[in-house]
Design an enzyme around this catalytic site. Structure first.
Site, PDB file in Angstrom:
ATOM      1  CB  SER A  71      -0.873   0.026   1.257  1.00 57.13           C
ATOM      2  OG  SER A  71      -1.539   1.275   1.405  1.00 57.13           O
ATOM      3  CE1 TYR A  84      -3.726  -2.140   5.388  1.00 55.68           C
ATOM      4  CE2 TYR A  84      -3.031  -0.001   4.557  1.00 55.68           C
ATOM      5  CZ  TYR A  84      -3.490  -1.284   4.322  1.00 55.68           C
ATOM      6  OH  TYR A  84      -3.703  -1.709   3.033  1.00 55.68           O
TER       7      TYR A  84
END
Length: 182
Positions: A71, A84
């Site tokens: 990501s 995250y």
């Protein structure tokens, strides 16, 4: 599952680790350790486990290609997504380390999407898709096919001299230095 794939298809040449979860929302100092462990397990340990199983069952002897889905949150800080993002940094490192360890028989790469129109990312754009898309140089959010095409390239023979790399697929958003997600 690895054995089932080999039984059904006769080989296991390609692996895409596309599992992800964010169980830690908010500032890092408020992160619950149990939620942090779950996020590491889903985003990192699971990907490593799949590679280990695939390598032992097929790729170690026959070769192959692996793509991990990371990501852009692992490239630079993302508001309320810090832990995250940290797991995606770890996944990128695992990608590089596995590429170094498993080459030349197995290539290991990763993609780093920005906001893609999926259920997982819906909270990042729902109700304001036009506003969010306008912040991207390409003036649209990603769609699953954008990421799928990048993954397919990295798995293909066209990428036969690429390993240990992180391909950013983000509509240009990380070029702007603006807060992500928009």
């Amino acid at each position: 599952m690895v054995d089932c794939a080999i039984d059904a298809f006769g080989s296991l040449d390609l692996l895409v680790n596309n599992t992800g979860g964010n169980y830690c929302h908010g500032p890092l100092v408020d992160t619950d350790p149990a939620d942090a462990r779950k996020t590491v397990d889903v985003n990192c340990i699971a990907a490593l486990s799949w590679v280990q199983h695939a390598h032992r069952a097929w790729m170690g002897e026959h070769g192959g290609a692996v793509v991990n889905v990371s990501s852009v949150a692992g490239i630079r800080p993302a508001p309320d997504m810090g832990f995250y993002g940290a797991t995606k940094v770890m996944l990128t490192y695992l990608t590089q380390q596995l590429a170094a360890e498993l080459g030349p028989a197995v290539r290991v790469n990763a993609v780093a999407p920005a906001t893609v129109k999926t259920r997982f990312a819906a909270s990042l754009y729902e109700g304001r898709e036009g506003e969010v898309a306008a912040t991207y140089p390409l003036k649209r959010l990603g769609v699953p096919d954008d990421i799928g095409a990048a993954v397919a390239f990295l798995l293909s023979d066209d990428a036969s001299w690429i390993t240990g790399q992180l391909l950013v697929v983000d509509g240009g958003i990380t070029l702007l230095g603006a807060d992500w997600p928009a």
